[in-house]
Structure formats: C-alpha cells, structure tokens
Enzyme design. Structure first.
Site, PDB file in Angstrom:
ATOM      1  N   HIS A   7       0.825  -1.210   0.000  1.00  0.00           N
ATOM      2  CA  HIS A   7       0.000   0.000   0.000  1.00  0.00           C
ATOM      3  C   HIS A   7       0.854   1.253   0.000  1.00  0.00           C
ATOM      4  CE1 HIS A   7       0.557  -0.840   4.378  1.00  0.00           C
ATOM      5  NE2 HIS A   7       0.609   0.462   4.505  1.00  0.00           N
ATOM      6  N   GLU A 130       7.777   1.016   4.916  1.00  0.00           N
ATOM      7  CA  GLU A 130       7.264  -0.034   5.793  1.00  0.00           C
ATOM      8  C   GLU A 130       7.474  -1.368   5.087  1.00  0.00           C
ATOM      9  OE1 GLU A 130       2.987   0.122   6.355  1.00  0.00           O
ATOM     10  OE2 GLU A 130       3.077  -1.133   8.141  1.00  0.00           O
TER      11      GLU A 130
HETATM   12 CO    CO Z   1       1.237   1.174   6.341  1.00  0.00          CO
END
Ligand code: CO
Length: 134
Positions: A7, A130
């Site tokens: 994402h 991330e």
């Molecule tokens: Co995230």
C-alpha cells in the site's frame, strides 16, 4: 528482497473530504472509516486492482502521524509498504547493508495484523518505508 507494493499511505487532514475525492472524483472503491486505536489512526482503505491506498487520519492524543500533518498541513504521502517473505531475514540483510530500522528493531503487529518494520526515510530518498511480512 522486496515483493509487491502492499500500500501507499497518505496522511490527510480531513478524512471525509479525502474519501470523497477518491470515491467521487477518482471513482475508486473506498471502505468505511476504520478506527485503529492501537495505531493512533483512523484508516480508509482504497482498494485498487493491483494495490491499496490507505488514507490515514490522526486518532487520539499523540498520534504517530500528527507531527507529519503539522509539517504538511494539506497532507501528503506518509509511507510506502513493500511485502517481504521473511521480515527477520529482510531486517538482518538491511542492517548489514547499513540501513536504519526504526524503533527497537523488532517487528510489530501492524494495521493488517501482520509483522511490520519501518525503515529510516533518510536511507530511502526521504521516504518512510514499511516492510510487511506477506
Ligand atoms: Co502502512
């Protein structure tokens, strides 16, 4: 090492307005707002064919994205999340290569109930990265 883009997370000052933009202007499928008190954010998921966009809005005191919004009052890309097959192996390889892992270096359970780590933006062209174990 990295696999799919899981994402892109965008911090937004007005969650309702941002959701409307994605739904009504861009014609995307959007979720209802999902409060995640453990992470200090409310999230709206924008599901695309090949990945997701996550709209993040601060929830409660000391939200981890409040400082970012203070610096970027109209919002902005907060982080990108790449999938890895083995997060501990990825961490060790990155550390050996000189990249800085944020926090105590141990994976935490992220917003999708999977182990995640964050990497220092200064080591990745100013972008907070991330990693999520797929
Ligand atoms: Co995230």
């Amino acid at each position: 090492m990295i696999g799919k883009l899981n994402h892109v997370a965008i911090a937004v000052p007005d969650l309702e307005a941002a959701t409307k933009t994605y739904r009504d202007v861009l014609g995307a499928k959007v979720s209802a707002p999902l409060p995640q008190p453990a992470h200090g954010v409310t999230v709206v998921f924008i599901q695309l064919d090949n990945t997701k966009v996550e709209l993040l809005h601060p929830l409660g005191e000391g939200s981890p994205i409040q400082g970012f919004l203070d610096k970027n009052p109209s919002g902005g890309v907060h982080h990108v999340c790449f999938e890895v097959a083995d997060i501990l192996a990825a961490r060790d390889q990155l550390k050996a290569g000189g990249a800085r892992v944020l926090g105590d270096g141990n994976p935490k359970i992220g917003a999708h109930d999977k182990p995640v780590l964050f990497l220092h933006p200064k080591d990745f062209n100013g972008t907070l990265v991330e990693l999520e174990q797929a």
